[in-house]
Design a protein around this motif. Structure first.
Motif, short mmCIF file in Angstrom:
data_model
loop_
_atom_site.label_atom_id
_atom_site.label_comp_id
_atom_site.label_asym_id
_atom_site.label_seq_id
_atom_site.Cartn_x
_atom_site.Cartn_y
_atom_site.Cartn_z
N ALA A 68 -5.19 22.16 2.93
CA ALA A 68 -3.74 22.25 3.13
C ALA A 68 -3.25 21.30 4.21
N ALA A 69 -4.10 21.01 5.21
CA ALA A 69 -3.64 20.23 6.36
C ALA A 69 -4.16 18.80 6.39
N THR A 70 -4.84 18.35 5.33
CA THR A 70 -5.42 17.00 5.40
C THR A 70 -4.62 16.01 4.54
N PRO A 71 -3.95 15.04 5.21
CA PRO A 71 -3.01 14.15 4.52
C PRO A 71 -3.66 12.91 3.90
N ASN A 72 -3.02 12.44 2.83
CA ASN A 72 -3.49 11.23 2.13
C ASN A 72 -2.30 10.38 1.70
N PHE A 73 -2.58 9.11 1.57
CA PHE A 73 -1.59 8.20 0.98
C PHE A 73 -1.85 8.10 -0.52
N LEU A 74 -0.77 8.06 -1.30
CA LEU A 74 -0.85 7.70 -2.71
C LEU A 74 -0.06 6.40 -2.86
N LEU A 75 -0.71 5.38 -3.43
CA LEU A 75 -0.10 4.05 -3.51
C LEU A 75 -0.23 3.48 -4.91
N PHE A 76 0.89 2.99 -5.42
CA PHE A 76 0.89 2.37 -6.74
C PHE A 76 1.02 0.87 -6.51
N LEU A 77 -0.11 0.19 -6.59
CA LEU A 77 -0.15 -1.24 -6.26
C LEU A 77 0.17 -2.09 -7.50
N ASP A 78 0.25 -3.39 -7.28
CA ASP A 78 0.60 -4.27 -8.39
C ASP A 78 -0.61 -5.06 -8.89
N LEU A 79 -1.80 -4.58 -8.53
CA LEU A 79 -3.01 -5.27 -8.98
C LEU A 79 -4.13 -4.25 -9.11
N PRO A 80 -5.11 -4.54 -9.96
CA PRO A 80 -6.20 -3.57 -10.11
C PRO A 80 -7.06 -3.50 -8.85
N VAL A 81 -7.51 -2.32 -8.55
CA VAL A 81 -8.41 -2.12 -7.40
C VAL A 81 -9.79 -1.77 -7.96
N LYS A 82 -10.72 -2.70 -7.77
CA LYS A 82 -12.05 -2.51 -8.36
C LYS A 82 -12.89 -1.56 -7.51
N PRO A 83 -13.77 -0.79 -8.13
CA PRO A 83 -14.68 0.07 -7.35
C PRO A 83 -15.56 -0.80 -6.44
N MET A 84 -15.95 -0.24 -5.32
CA MET A 84 -16.79 -0.98 -4.38
C MET A 84 -17.95 -0.09 -3.93
N ASP A 85 -19.08 -0.71 -3.65
CA ASP A 85 -20.21 0.00 -3.07
C ASP A 85 -20.16 -0.17 -1.56
N TYR A 86 -20.02 0.93 -0.85
CA TYR A 86 -19.94 0.88 0.60
C TYR A 86 -21.02 1.75 1.21
N THR A 87 -21.20 1.58 2.52
CA THR A 87 -22.16 2.38 3.28
C THR A 87 -21.45 2.91 4.51
#
Ligand code: FES
Length: 238
Positions: A68-87
């Protein structure tokens, strides 16, 4: 406090459900762990399911999830966002899921800064999205910047940290879209889990705002999506 499952297997990235196509972040299609929480329907201010054609592009929207208390951004961009492998800084590998939808351009990020957990409150926010019209960031546009200590994250590459003292990228919220029902869901979080620190650090403020720690930590089943300027009274940019 929370029900977590670890998704280790996978599914295909587009699955037929009840005659419609369900678009999943590609993290769901990879053999990597993503922390799954209760599935929450994203709704607008009137309680109606949110769909792509009702989301203004390049404008920061907010929703609270998985708690209930943890905020997030929702963003509708104009380009595809590819999955990434992170550590993570602790060495855990994860798949940042990228965008969903036909254009793979709807993304959601935790708005809790992974440096020292600054976050948008009802009163103010120093964690902000800098869109295409923003000239506030010399590092470019479509970025999330935290003015507490100037960490900057790129929303176009799965929240990658591009400057500042944060040791982790912005965590991504795993989204799903059900084409048949025209509904979008948040289903999990990819990236360093920072909720323990967040709740410990902000115990008093959250108790005041939500009535109790249990209320603040309640898992969300329906997440209201509202514009950042309605979520936070003062938007402080730097
Ligand atoms: S809390 Fe965000 S940069 Fe330090």
């Amino acid at each position: 406090m929370q029900r977590r499952d670890f998704l280790k297997t996978c599914a295909v990235s587009a699955t037929l459900v009840a005659g419609g196509v369900v678009f999943l972040n590609d993290a769901r299609a990879a053999d990597l762990s993503v922390t799954m929480y209760k599935k929450a329907l994203l709704v607008d201010g009137m309680g109606r399911p949110l769909w792509f054609d009702t989301i203004t592009p390049d404008v920061p929207f907010m929703f609270n999830y998985p708690f209930a208390a943890t905020p997030n951004f929702l963003l509708f961009l104009d380009l595809p966002v590819k999955p990434m492998d992170y550590t993570t800084s602790e060495g855990s590998k994860y798949k940042a899921p990228g965008g969903i939808g036909k254009g793979k351009n709807l993304v959601a990020y935790s708005a809790i800064c992974p440096h020292q957990w600054s976050y948008p409150t009802k009163d103010f926010t120093v964690v902000n999205y800098y869109g295409k019209k923003d000239q506030g960031c010399s590092q470019g546009v479509q970025l999330i910047k935290c003015c507490a200590h100037l960490s900057i994250f790129d929303t176009k590459i799965c929240g990658k940290k591009i400057d500042g003292p944060a040791e982790n990228h912005m965590a991504m919220i795993v989204l799903e879209a059900d084409e048949a029902k025209k509904e979008i869901y948040a289903v999990g979080v990819a990236g360093k889990n920072q909720y323990t620190e967040f709740f410990d650090l902000n115990k008093q403020e959250l108790r005041k705002e939500y009535g109790s720690s249990a209320n603040a930590k309640a898992e969300v089943e329906k997440a209201s999506v509202i514009r950042l300027e309605k979520y936070s009274k003062n938007i402080i940019k730097c």
